[in-house]
Design a protein around this motif. Sequence first.
Motif, PDB file in Angstrom:
ATOM      1  N   LEU A  84     -30.247-105.564 -57.343  1.00 52.95           N
ATOM      2  CA  LEU A  84     -31.270-105.936 -58.333  1.00 52.95           C
ATOM      3  C   LEU A  84     -30.971-105.435 -59.458  1.00 52.95           C
ATOM      4  N   PRO A  85     -30.584-104.119 -59.844  1.00 48.60           N
ATOM      5  CA  PRO A  85     -30.342-104.049 -61.332  1.00 48.60           C
ATOM      6  C   PRO A  85     -29.285-105.184 -61.777  1.00 48.60           C
ATOM      7  N   GLN A  86     -28.128-105.277 -61.058  1.00 48.78           N
ATOM      8  CA  GLN A  86     -27.404-106.010 -61.730  1.00 48.78           C
ATOM      9  C   GLN A  86     -27.872-107.569 -61.948  1.00 48.78           C
ATOM     10  N   ALA A  87     -28.709-107.998 -61.032  1.00 45.09           N
ATOM     11  CA  ALA A  87     -29.297-109.376 -61.188  1.00 45.09           C
ATOM     12  C   ALA A  87     -30.174-109.517 -62.456  1.00 45.09           C
ATOM     13  N   VAL A  88     -31.106-108.217 -62.881  1.00 46.79           N
ATOM     14  CA  VAL A  88     -31.829-108.300 -63.930  1.00 46.79           C
ATOM     15  C   VAL A  88     -30.923-108.134 -65.102  1.00 46.79           C
ATOM     16  N   ALA A  89     -29.924-107.406 -64.990  1.00 45.53           N
ATOM     17  CA  ALA A  89     -28.974-107.212 -66.336  1.00 45.53           C
ATOM     18  C   ALA A  89     -28.346-108.756 -66.697  1.00 45.53           C
ATOM     19  N   HIS A  90     -28.051-109.241 -65.643  1.00 41.52           N
ATOM     20  CA  HIS A  90     -27.425-110.838 -65.568  1.00 41.52           C
ATOM     21  C   HIS A  90     -28.633-111.673 -66.449  1.00 41.52           C
ATOM     22  N   SER A  91     -29.689-111.544 -65.810  1.00 37.38           N
ATOM     23  CA  SER A  91     -30.764-112.503 -66.330  1.00 37.38           C
ATOM     24  C   SER A  91     -31.220-112.058 -67.793  1.00 37.38           C
ATOM     25  N   VAL A  92     -31.000-110.924 -68.259  1.00 39.21           N
ATOM     26  CA  VAL A  92     -31.366-110.451 -69.522  1.00 39.21           C
ATOM     27  C   VAL A  92     -30.134-111.185 -70.492  1.00 39.21           C
ATOM     28  N   SER A  93     -29.069-110.873 -69.920  1.00 44.94           N
ATOM     29  CA  SER A  93     -27.842-111.549 -70.958  1.00 44.94           C
ATOM     30  C   SER A  93     -27.886-112.958 -70.763  1.00 44.94           C
ATOM     31  N   HIS A  94     -28.423-113.593 -70.062  1.00 39.93           N
ATOM     32  CA  HIS A  94     -28.308-115.150 -69.841  1.00 39.93           C
ATOM     33  C   HIS A  94     -29.631-115.541 -69.400  1.00 39.93           C
ATOM     34  N   PRO A  95     -30.396-115.727 -70.649  1.00 36.65           N
ATOM     35  CA  PRO A  95     -31.887-116.133 -70.552  1.00 36.65           C
ATOM     36  C   PRO A  95     -32.463-117.302 -69.968  1.00 36.65           C
ATOM     37  N   MET A  96     -31.341-118.370 -69.887  1.00 38.44           N
ATOM     38  CA  MET A  96     -31.748-119.465 -69.248  1.00 38.44           C
ATOM     39  C   MET A  96     -31.631-119.382 -67.813  1.00 38.44           C
ATOM     40  N   THR A  97     -31.032-118.336 -67.164  1.00 38.38           N
ATOM     41  CA  THR A  97     -30.987-118.287 -65.742  1.00 38.38           C
ATOM     42  C   THR A  97     -32.306-118.327 -64.903  1.00 38.38           C
ATOM     43  N   VAL A  98     -33.169-117.629 -65.421  1.00 34.90           N
ATOM     44  CA  VAL A  98     -34.463-117.544 -64.804  1.00 34.90           C
ATOM     45  C   VAL A  98     -35.250-119.001 -64.732  1.00 34.90           C
ATOM     46  N   PRO A  99     -35.370-119.680 -65.860  1.00 31.65           N
ATOM     47  CA  PRO A  99     -35.966-120.930 -65.853  1.00 31.65           C
ATOM     48  C   PRO A  99     -35.229-121.931 -64.967  1.00 31.65           C
ATOM     49  N   CYS A 100     -33.910-121.967 -65.041  1.00 25.97           N
ATOM     50  CA  CYS A 100     -32.958-122.993 -64.008  1.00 25.97           C
ATOM     51  C   CYS A 100     -33.338-122.412 -62.616  1.00 25.97           C
ATOM     52  N   ILE A 101     -33.312-121.281 -62.358  1.00 24.95           N
ATOM     53  CA  ILE A 101     -33.611-120.959 -60.595  1.00 24.95           C
ATOM     54  C   ILE A 101     -35.036-121.289 -60.385  1.00 24.95           C
ATOM     55  N   CYS A 102     -36.156-121.308 -61.371  1.00 24.81           N
ATOM     56  CA  CYS A 102     -37.390-121.674 -60.680  1.00 24.81           C
ATOM     57  C   CYS A 102     -37.342-123.215 -60.831  1.00 24.81           C
ATOM     58  N   ALA A 103     -36.815-123.955 -61.673  1.00 25.35           N
ATOM     59  CA  ALA A 103     -36.729-125.352 -61.759  1.00 25.35           C
ATOM     60  C   ALA A 103     -35.976-125.831 -60.258  1.00 25.35           C
ATOM     61  N   PHE A 104     -34.782-125.158 -60.087  1.00 24.82           N
ATOM     62  CA  PHE A 104     -34.257-125.697 -58.914  1.00 24.82           C
ATOM     63  C   PHE A 104     -34.944-125.393 -57.714  1.00 24.82           C
ATOM     64  N   SER A 105     -35.694-124.044 -57.663  1.00 17.75           N
ATOM     65  CA  SER A 105     -36.506-124.024 -56.546  1.00 17.75           C
ATOM     66  C   SER A 105     -37.759-124.747 -56.294  1.00 17.75           C
ATOM     67  N   ALA A 106     -38.264-125.243 -57.565  1.00 19.27           N
ATOM     68  CA  ALA A 106     -39.375-126.288 -57.492  1.00 19.27           C
ATOM     69  C   ALA A 106     -39.045-127.432 -56.941  1.00 19.27           C
ATOM     70  N   LEU A 107     -37.798-127.969 -57.441  1.00 16.22           N
ATOM     71  CA  LEU A 107     -37.283-129.457 -57.177  1.00 16.22           C
ATOM     72  C   LEU A 107     -36.899-129.437 -55.650  1.00 16.22           C
ATOM     73  N   GLY A 108     -36.280-128.265 -54.891  1.00 12.33           N
ATOM     74  CA  GLY A 108     -36.034-127.959 -53.514  1.00 12.33           C
ATOM     75  C   GLY A 108     -37.020-128.135 -52.838  1.00 12.33           C
ATOM     76  N   TYR A 109     -38.265-127.363 -53.203  1.00 12.52           N
ATOM     77  CA  TYR A 109     -39.624-127.428 -52.474  1.00 12.52           C
ATOM     78  C   TYR A 109     -40.186-128.891 -52.206  1.00 12.52           C
ATOM     79  N   ILE A 110     -40.028-129.560 -53.592  1.00 10.88           N
ATOM     80  CA  ILE A 110     -40.577-131.207 -53.710  1.00 10.88           C
ATOM     81  C   ILE A 110     -39.645-131.829 -52.624  1.00 10.88           C
ATOM     82  N   THR A 111     -38.432-131.626 -52.523  1.00  8.04           N
ATOM     83  CA  THR A 111     -37.566-132.504 -51.726  1.00  8.04           C
ATOM     84  C   THR A 111     -37.781-132.185 -50.158  1.00  8.04           C
TER      85      THR A 111
END
Length: 166
Positions: free
Chosen positions: A22-49
């Motif tokens: 978890l700490p590594q994942a949070v650090a990666h998300s902080v250093s790459h701010p587009m990671t979380v919105p991309c993950i949310c978008a892909f998750s929503a699209l997967g759910y719709i699919t």
Amino acid sequence: MLHLSVFAAAESFLVITATGELPQAVAHSVSHPMTVPCICAFSALGYITVSLVLLLIKNFGATSTEIVKSMRKVCQVALSFAAFPKPFSWKYVCGGGLVALALLWLHLTGKKQLEEEGQAQGGLAVFSDSNNAKKKRPQKGGNSTMTCSTGRVCKSREKLAPRSIA
């Protein structure tokens, strides 16, 4: 389905917390701010699919849904060839032909299976009307013998064992 997704997300969170990732994942998300919105978008699209695939199965059956999914993949590969040109080979033609034959086989066996199910149910087959509401209509030879709720063979349709029709 929403409950399943929520439980899967909670389980994933517990696993990455327990393994110390978890700490590594949070650090990666902080250093790459587009990671979380991309993950949310892909998750929503997967759910719709998944929801759309389940609707296809509900309205048209599993065989037709598999044909649609396979055709989507074929179209995606064809679009990939058009968008990203690459050297063309005879192997691509053979592969495309095999996919087309497989889809034709799936289509033909799906119709055959529906007819066999109709005959096994004493001449009652399930058809869809324009509103996709399933109805039973008699077929030829609909007076065949069937198993009653008591287990004996009966010719009357009044005492038939209940059977779910998908």
